[in-house]
Design an enzyme around this catalytic site. Structure first.
Site, PDB file in Angstrom:
ATOM      1  N   GLY A   1      -2.340   1.113  10.943  1.00  0.00           N
ATOM      2  CA  GLY A   1      -2.201   1.804  12.352  1.00  0.00           C
ATOM      3  C   GLY A   1      -2.380   0.794  13.456  1.00  0.00           C
TER       4      GLY A   1
ATOM      5  N   ASP B   1       0.704  -1.249   0.060  1.00  0.00           N
ATOM      6  CA  ASP B   1       0.022  -0.064  -0.093  1.00  0.00           C
ATOM      7  C   ASP B   1       0.709   1.324  -0.033  1.00  0.00           C
ATOM      8  OD1 ASP B   1      -2.661   1.491   0.605  1.00  0.00           O
ATOM      9  OD2 ASP B   1      -1.379   2.094   2.376  1.00  0.00           O
TER      10      ASP B   1
ATOM     11  N   ASN C   1      -1.363   2.017  16.485  1.00  0.00           N
ATOM     12  CA  ASN C   1      -1.599   3.258  16.663  1.00  0.00           C
ATOM     13  C   ASN C   1      -0.589   4.121  16.961  1.00  0.00           C
ATOM     14  OD1 ASN C   1      -4.271   2.062  18.878  1.00  0.00           O
ATOM     15  ND2 ASN C   1      -4.629   3.459  17.147  1.00  0.00           N
ATOM     16  N   SER C   2       0.181   4.123  15.766  1.00  0.00           N
ATOM     17  CA  SER C   2       1.377   5.163  15.371  1.00  0.00           C
ATOM     18  C   SER C   2       2.497   5.016  16.262  1.00  0.00           C
ATOM     19  CB  SER C   2       0.948   6.547  15.479  1.00  0.00           C
ATOM     20  OG  SER C   2       0.066   6.815  14.601  1.00  0.00           O
ATOM     21  N   GLY C   3       2.688   3.651  17.068  1.00  0.00           N
ATOM     22  CA  GLY C   3       3.644   3.278  17.934  1.00  0.00           C
ATOM     23  C   GLY C   3       3.604   2.973  19.366  1.00  0.00           C
ATOM     24  N   ILE C   4       2.645   3.662  19.661  1.00  0.00           N
ATOM     25  CA  ILE C   4       2.172   3.447  21.189  1.00  0.00           C
ATOM     26  C   ILE C   4       2.114   1.858  21.660  1.00  0.00           C
ATOM     27  CG2 ILE C   4      -0.176   3.934  21.099  1.00  0.00           C
ATOM     28  CD1 ILE C   4       0.029   4.950  23.698  1.00  0.00           C
ATOM     29  N   LEU C   5       1.349   1.151  20.898  1.00  0.00           N
ATOM     30  CA  LEU C   5       1.378  -0.207  21.177  1.00  0.00           C
ATOM     31  C   LEU C   5       2.623  -1.199  20.669  1.00  0.00           C
ATOM     32  CD1 LEU C   5      -2.278  -0.724  20.238  1.00  0.00           C
ATOM     33  CD2 LEU C   5      -1.201  -0.799  22.505  1.00  0.00           C
ATOM     34  N   ALA C   6       3.594  -0.417  20.289  1.00  0.00           N
ATOM     35  CA  ALA C   6       4.774  -1.237  20.007  1.00  0.00           C
ATOM     36  C   ALA C   6       5.865  -0.849  20.951  1.00  0.00           C
ATOM     37  CB  ALA C   6       5.429  -0.647  18.479  1.00  0.00           C
TER      38      ALA C   6
ATOM     39  N   TYR D   1       2.693  10.020   0.621  1.00  0.00           N
ATOM     40  CA  TYR D   1       3.884   9.403   1.478  1.00  0.00           C
ATOM     41  C   TYR D   1       5.214   9.804   1.185  1.00  0.00           C
ATOM     42  CZ  TYR D   1       0.000   6.175   3.119  1.00  0.00           C
ATOM     43  OH  TYR D   1      -1.253   5.910   3.735  1.00  0.00           O
TER      44      TYR D   1
ATOM     45  N   PRO E   1       5.275   1.222  24.359  1.00  0.00           N
ATOM     46  CA  PRO E   1       4.702   2.500  25.349  1.00  0.00           C
ATOM     47  C   PRO E   1       5.534   3.133  26.031  1.00  0.00           C
ATOM     48  CG  PRO E   1       4.222   0.311  26.076  1.00  0.00           C
ATOM     49  CD  PRO E   1       4.667   0.026  24.711  1.00  0.00           C
TER      50      PRO E   1
ATOM     51  N   LYS F   1      -3.630   5.731  -3.713  1.00  0.00           N
ATOM     52  CA  LYS F   1      -4.518   6.615  -3.271  1.00  0.00           C
ATOM     53  C   LYS F   1      -4.881   7.948  -4.133  1.00  0.00           C
ATOM     54  CE  LYS F   1      -3.970   4.961   1.458  1.00  0.00           C
ATOM     55  NZ  LYS F   1      -2.570   4.292   1.173  1.00  0.00           N
TER      56      LYS F   1
END
Length: 326
Positions: free
Chosen positions: A221, A50, A224-229, A55, A231, A81
């Site tokens: 996502g 994608d 969520n842009s990194g927080i779940l990778a 981008y 925190p 897109k």
């Protein structure tokens, strides 16, 4: 790698490579790292890619196309897109908050029929390909009427004449795609950040509509842009610095994972992939190690006891299906 049918004969891998990071999202990426990332994804079985003019202001499309041009055209599926045209501003381009790509052109919204047709032509030039498979209207949050009257009219024409096989929208919200699904015969949506361990808003209306109308979800996502990778203070959520409450929730999820001997990234990815309307998990990566890690996380064993406790503690919506039918 597991595969699924998206639309009109499109056979896609369960994990796809998202190229926003290869366009320099938040930090520059070298040509060598970008090439190595795409090569590693390919070697690990990824066949869905994608991209978008946004981008890196064309850089991601150019980098992706340079690799895909060397592969048999029917061996992969690519989406890009429409809705933004890249134009060189008069004078010096302003510094961008998100993309560090070194490109002079900047995006200009254009959801008109003719603007979309120009966008497709220009994307094909940047990619160096004769066609793409999936076209998505990109971020029409403030342009619903123009998108329906202009962009989607163009996309339906392109699908009808066989130029593309699937059409839809790519958004960071789940409400407007429901309206599109009711107004336009779409095939898929790329939904970013609205179905994760921290946000299950898509369960309210979008996923039921998709299930009822055989609309596939390309899910982006997932971290969520990194927080779940990872925190931590300063972690990103929806491309911005996460607030303290979100960081605390992510730490709680991370602690639960650690107690069950698994990783937060594995839980975050496998949670998303467990929903039946999710066709492809579109994972961004800025180097070869990241895409390899993402694929490893999709295969890592997560104990059933983790999912049971996640459910019992009410840390996710009760309507969300969990891996293994928990």
């Amino acid at each position: 790698m597991k595969r699924a049918r998206l639309a009109n004969g499109l056979d896609v891998t369960a994990i796809g490579l998202g190229t926003a990071p290869l366009g320099g999202l938040f930090a520059p990426v070298s040509d060598a790292d970008a090439e190595a990332t795409i090569e590693r994804a390919w070697s690990l079985g990824v066949r869905f890619f994608d991209t978008a003019p946004l981008y890196g202001f064309g850089l991601a499309e150019r980098r992706l196309g340079a690799f895909l041009r060397q592969q048999p055209r029917d061996s992969y599926v690519i989406s890009t897109k429409v809705g933004r045209l890249l134009r060189a501003p008069e004078g010096m381009a302003a510094e961008d908050d998100h993309y560090k790509s070194g490109q002079r052109e900047r995006p200009v919204f254009d959801f008109s029929h003719d603007g979309v047709m120009r966008s497709v032509e220009e994307s094909l030039v940047r990619l160096g390909l004769d066609r793409v498979d999936v076209l998505l209207v990109h971020d029409p949050d403030d342009h619903y009427d123009d998108a329906v009257a202009g962009a989607f009219r163009a996309l339906q024409r392109l699908r009808a004449d066989g130029t593309v096989k699937a059409i839809g929208a790519g958004m960071n919200q789940s409400e407007m795609p429901v309206r599109f699904a009711e107004a336009v015969p779409v095939d898929c949506f790329l939904l970013a950040g609205r179905y994760t361990l921290l946000d299950q808003g898509a369960l309210d209306a979008l996923f039921p509509v998709c299930a009822a109308n055989n609309i596939g979800i390309l899910l982006g996502g997932l971290y969520n842009s990194g927080i779940l990778a990872n925190p931590h203070a300063g972690a990103k959520f929806d491309y911005q610095d996460a607030d303290a409450a979100l960081i605390a929730r992510a730490h709680e999820l991370d602690g639960l994972c650690r107690r069950h001997g698994t990783e937060l990234k594995a839980a975050a990815l496998q949670f998303c992939m467990a929903h039946p309307v999710v066709t492809v998990a579109v994972m961004g990566a800025r180097n070869a190690a990241e895409i390899a890690d993402n694929i490893a996380m999709s295969e890592q064993a997560v104990p059933p006891a983790f999912w049971q406790e996640l459910r019992a503690r009410g840390l996710v919506d009760a309507r969300a299906p969990l891996p293994g039918g928990v």
